[in-house]
Design an enzyme around this catalytic site. Structure first.
Site, mmCIF file in Angstrom:
data_model
loop_
_atom_site.group_PDB
_atom_site.id
_atom_site.type_symbol
_atom_site.label_atom_id
_atom_site.label_comp_id
_atom_site.label_asym_id
_atom_site.label_seq_id
_atom_site.Cartn_x
_atom_site.Cartn_y
_atom_site.Cartn_z
ATOM 1 N N GLY A 220 0.985 -1.161 -0.098
ATOM 2 C CA GLY A 220 -0.001 0.097 -0.083
ATOM 3 C C GLY A 220 0.826 1.052 -0.084
ATOM 4 N N SER A 221 0.350 2.472 0.615
ATOM 5 C CA SER A 221 0.881 3.842 0.606
ATOM 6 C C SER A 221 2.255 3.798 1.459
ATOM 7 C CB SER A 221 0.017 4.570 0.979
ATOM 8 O OG SER A 221 -0.893 4.772 0.380
ATOM 9 N N THR A 222 2.701 2.824 1.963
ATOM 10 C CA THR A 222 3.935 2.555 2.580
ATOM 11 C C THR A 222 5.036 2.782 1.681
ATOM 12 O OG1 THR A 222 4.228 0.444 2.984
ATOM 13 C CG2 THR A 222 3.277 1.449 4.660
#
Length: 488
Positions: A220-222
């Site tokens: 995801g956005s990590t």
């Protein structure tokens, strides 16, 4: 006749010397390699007959051997097993198997490692029963407990990894659900097989180490941290570089439309900076940036943080993956916000945060500090080693500023700690249309003097399907883990 006898004698002497050299080579030089060969079952069998050394965490023995009244002589016992099962694993002669550190450090724990040579020699000369060496871990009991409680008190399935950024020492590694390793250390064959079958059939599986292996997660956005890192490392972008601030973006060569989590633009204004794209965790500018950079630049940067590499901590991790995408811009754009074909372990995502925290220098992760002999002598010490450099220090500082802003007033506010600047990044990874999200947080604290970097992943949307987020579900756990370090 004398000449023939001399020739025969020389031949016998040569054969004796050859045999002596060969056996000495096997027993001394090749012994460690042969002992560590997983096909060598003799090593495992021998370890059942020895009083194994202890596994020690934060001064407490979390795995010990006690005398048994059966043919196996010694039985393994584990303290607080559910909390430590991810680390210790188990060893059992009934199952003829070992997992976790019991397997990875079997040579040391059974006294068969090269570093224990003089210990074995002393035991033979003095007539002592053979004993293994103990291992002292880098893990902090309070941090491990905080990570375990953070997940289990909320009923979550997931994992937490915490790392000391400057050294790579692992401070916590938890995968939930855990399990009672004592049930698999029993010498009662019926009981242990019943327990093992139950664990195998359980869903979710407690035998899977979600922190370093198993079915890997979309980050995801990590993963936006890696993409931003690739951008500023290229020299073509800074954290002040701007992108058109639009609410949606159609990936090149496809009909797939990328939207921000809010459904609108990334804040106000006609343009958005890379800094604010990280602070607010916006998908559209990061997808555009990924396409501009290209898969090669992103993969190269990801590999500087450890992607596509398996690590031995000494537990062996599954390599996180940024695969070849064949020049597919649409797939590259998806990886810009951690979707598509990129996958990661919590260990890997913790290494990304730790690398940024450590001025761009990525350390090899490790969880064993020392090997201690039965006479309490230090047989082996493990020192920090550098994996590589992902960013220059000034660029890492600029990325840290965006991560700190994300916690202060952006997408990661639930990781705030009073009186401490925390740098963080959330992630909400999508699966198929009707599947719950996978929720992430990664970050470090204090932002200006990092003592801990942490990654948290929660499966199945934390029980909230697609309504939860990395900020609401994963960030509070990370906060508790970081507080356990800062308050020790």
């Amino acid at each position: 006749m004398t000449k023939e006898l001399r020739r025969l004698g020389i031949m016998v002497l040569f054969m004796f010397l050859s045999l002596f050299v060969a056996t000495s080579w096997i027993q001394v030089v090749s012994a460690p390699e042969l002992n560590e060969n997983p096909l060598n079952r003799r090593t495992l069998y021998d370890s059942f007959e020895v009083q194994r050394g202890s596994i020690i965490a934060d001064g407490t023995e979390i795995a010990t051997s006690t005398a048994s009244d059966d043919i196996y002589a010694w039985q393994r016992q584990y303290e607080n097993p559910d909390v430590w099962s991810t680390i210790t694993g188990y060893i059992n002669p009934v199952l003829q198997s070992a997992t976790g550190l019991e397997q990875a450090m079997n040579q040391e724990l059974s006294g068969q490692s090269a570093s224990a040579f003089f210990q074995r020699l002393d035991q033979i000369i003095s007539g002592q029963d053979p004993r293994g060496s103990s291992i002292e871990l880098s893990l902090d009991a309070a941090v491990q407990q905080a990570a375990y409680d953070g997940l289990t008190s909320r009923g979550y399935t997931g994992a937490v990894v915490a790392i000391e950024p400057s050294t790579g020492r692992i401070l916590a590694m938890v995968s939930t659900p855990g399990y009672d390793t004592n049930q698999l250390a029993s010498h009662d064959s019926d009981a242990v097989n019943t327990s093992y079958d139950g664990f195998l059939q359980a869903d979710p599986s407690p035998l899977q180490n979600r922190a370093i292996a198993g079915d890997l997660y979309a980050p995801g956005s990590t993963f936006k941290l890696v993409v931003a890192s690739a951008a500023i490392a290229s020299g073509d972008y800074t954290m002040d570089s701007t992108f058109d601030n639009v609410a949606s973006y159609t990936l090149p060569g496809s009909t797939h439309v990328v939207s921000n989590a809010s459904g609108g633009t990334c804040g106000s204004g006609d343009e958005v900076t890379l800094h604010d794209a990280i602070r607010l965790s916006c998908n559209v500018p990061m997808a555009e940036l990924a396409v501009e950079l290209g898969e090669g630049a992103i993969r190269e940067e990801a590999e500087k943080y450890g992607f596509n590499t398996s690590f031995e901590t000494p537990l062996v991790s599954t390599a996180s993956s940024y695969p070849s995408l064949g020049g597919d811009d649409a797939q590259t754009g998806l990886t810009g916000f951690g979707q598509g074909q990129v996958t990661a372990t919590p260990l890997q995502i913790a290494m990304v945060a730790a690398g940024i925290a450590n001025d761009g220098v990525v350390m090899n992760p490790w969880m064993v500090d020392d090997v201690i002999g039965s006479d309490l002598s230090v047989q082996q010490t493990y020192d920090p080693t550098q994996f590589g450099t992902a960013l220059d220090a000034d660029l890492a500082d600029a990325l840290t500023e965006a991560m700190t802003a994300s916690v202060q007033d952006g997408a990661a506010t639930n990781a705030r700690i009073d009186g401490v600047d925390v740098a963080g990044k959330t992630g909400t990874a999508e699966g198929d249309a009707d599947e719950p999200y996978t929720l992430w947080f990664t970050g470090f604290a204090p932002a200006d003097d990092p003592q801990i970097a942490v990654a948290v992943v929660v499966e199945d949307g934390g029980g909230q399907g697609q309504s939860g987020s990395g900020n609401t579900i994963a960030a509070p756990i990370a906060k508790e883990v970081m507080e356990a370090v800062l308050g020790r």
